[in-house]
Write an enzyme that holds these catalytic residues in place. Structure first.
Site: not given
Length: 542
Positions: A20-22
């Site tokens: 998932a995005c950071g």
């Protein structure tokens, strides 16, 4: 490095927490700007690169960027080089992604200048943002826009809120003109508080692409960072994050319903007389509120920006949009319950899974949606730093400096106010919001609740329907005929109606639907209209 042990009591495995995005932020509580804050945000992007995705050229990422305070010292230096000057506190800045075609680029710049002038702003200078295309992959370089900044002087006097409102209307005017003239241009940020540097690249290449970010004159007291992992929209320069007020890790699964509700409210939108004194009426510029060509994150950012520009504190707006699951918390304070119940009449939840980092240039914070399925951790150091991130260790900090560390649970929020020099816990924020207005009094005076219907009995065996104290006995033959006439199937009776009758809950399914539409069906009777009204979830492209 030894991998963490798997939790044998559940499905959660921390080894898979990289898909998932950071996101996160770095802030100095005192509000003192410095280049070190930006450097730490860039370090976090490098350390969270594994959370992003990369194309087949090994350099084109799904997008990365930072949202920071205006680098006023750098801007004054650029103005001086062009023989211009202004006061640092009167600066505003626009970041623009413009067409590579010279004629269209000039037309876009004319639109920008006209919109700013119409709102009382002076365009002091255009600045071609220094970039290094070699830091990009082939795909990103092919799609790269011409990146320019408009250095702007805001009018004398008045609070910064009026400046932000004027710039908001100016940007909406620009976007409408871009669309009318068929110009592909995008405004990452236009503000007297913040600027966004982002692109279709990996986080580790952001500072290589934008030399500004390595300039010691580029100072800020806060920095929001984002490494994108594209899910439900194709990666483009415009869809890289952060957006104008937030960065988002996750999906907004209710986005279609949210967009429909927001569109329904647009007829009631308008500018009050005191919204922006001296400004011509621009109510038509407010709509459409959401840019539905953007990602679900971008549409949430549109809604947040509208609420904040209208006058709400950004923490208030975020709590409205992404509330906790308050309805069945038995020990929730009456004041906070009244706050949530009141705002439920104004705004439906934008449900995730979602972790959100947000900032208006003064307040910066992180919150989780009611599901709490995205990680969000934070630390506070003894020298006044607050670092929030998707993972522990995004910024290397000596443990001896850490005075507090924690993680957010479902619906929780932390925030730093750089103007007051304070950090606020979830309890601080929610208690303050609940006490701002007499929400319980308003509810008691104005909310009307429907009387309970009581127990309504429906027997599937004898088909006796009870309503309005009258009983209607429907014969099996008649019931079967009516069910066939209205398109009911045995699957709907067993999978949809029976769970609703037995548990009172909305049925949930995840199977595909291959039933043909009426125009393609070989049956004389097509699908009834009500079958097309379903809640959709966020589809994942990868």
């Amino acid at each position: 490095m030894q991998l963490p042990q798997r939790d044998v009591h559940g499905l959660y495995d921390p080894r898979f927490e990289h898909d998932a995005c950071g996101i996160g932020f770095v802030a100095r509580i005192s509000g003192e700007p410095g280049h070190g804050i930006l450097a730490m945000a860039l370090e976090a992007l490098c350390n969270l690169e594994h959370r992003g995705a990369v194309a087949d050229d090994a350099k084109t990422g799904d997008g990365a960027g930072v949202l920071v305070q205006l680098p006023r010292e750098l801007l004054l230096r650029e103005l001086a080089a062009q023989g211009r000057a202004t006061d640092a506190d009167r600066l505003a800045l626009g970041m623009f992604f413009l067409p590579q075609d010279a004629a269209k680029r000039d037309a876009a710049c004319t639109i920008v200048a006209q919109a700013l002038e119409a709102r009382g702003f002076a365009l002091l200078a255009w600045r071609d943002v220094p970039v290094n295309p070699d830091a990009l992959g082939a795909r990103a370089r092919e799609a790269m826009p011409r990146i320019r900044q408009a250095i702007i002087e805001r009018p004398h006097g008045g609070p910064a809120t009026l400046c932000e409102r004027g710039l908001f209307l100016a940007r909406k005017q620009m976007e409408a003109a871009f669309k009318a003239q068929g110009i592909s241009a995008y405004v990452p940020s236009l503000s007297c508080h913040t600027v966004v540097y982002k692109g279709l690249l990996l986080g580790s290449n952001l500072a290589d692409f934008y030399p500004d970010l390595c300039d010691p004159a580029f100072t800020t007291a806060l920095a929001v960072y984002h490494q994108r992992y594209s899910t439900n929209t194709f990666p483009t320069w415009e869809r890289a994050q952060p957006f104008r007020m937030l960065s988002h890790n996750g999906e907004i699964n209710t986005v279609q319903g949210n967009a429909n509700w927001m569109r329904a409210r647009e007829a009631a939108l308008g500018l009050p007389d005191d919204f922006l004194p001296g400004s011509p009426d621009a109510s038509a510029l407010l709509t459409p509120v959401l840019d539905t060509s953007g990602s679900d994150s971008a549409q949430l950012d549109n809604a947040l920006e509208l609420l904040v520009t209208a006058g709400r504190d950004i923490r208030h707006a975020m709590t409205m949009l992404v509330p906790e699951a308050w309805e069945k918390i038995p020990d929730l304070s009456p004041a906070l319950r009244a706050f949530y119940q009141y705002h439920a009449c104004l705004m439906e939840p934008w449900d995730g899974p979602a972790a959100l980092t947000f900032s208006d240039g003064r307040v910066v914070g992180t919150t989780l949606d009611r599901n709490g399925l995205r990680p969000a951790r934070y630390i506070v150091t003894n020298d006044g730093l607050v670092i929030s991130g998707s993972e522990v260790g995004a910024v290397a900090i000596d443990d001896a400096r850490i005075v507090h560390k924690g993680k957010l649970g479902p619906g929780q929020m932390i925030a730093v106010d750089t103007t007051t020099g304070q950090i606020y816990t979830d309890e601080d924020i929610k208690t303050s919001l609940a006490a701002r207005q007499p929400y319980d009094l308003w509810l008691s005076q104005h909310m009307q609740s429907l009387a309970p219907l009581g127990n309504v009995e429906l027997s599937m065996s004898n088909a006796e329907l009870s309503a309005d104290h009258s009983t209607f006995n429907i014969q099996h033959s008649t019931l079967d005929a009516q069910q066939m006439a209205f398109g009911y199937t045995s699957e709907e009776l067993n999978v949809v109606l029976r769970p609703m009758l037995s548990s009172g809950h909305e049925p949930v399914g995840s199977m595909g639907d291959d039933t043909p539409t009426a125009v393609l069906s070989q049956l004389e009777l097509g699908r009834p209209l009500f079958q097309f009204f379903k809640q959709r979830f966020a589809e994942v492209t990868n």
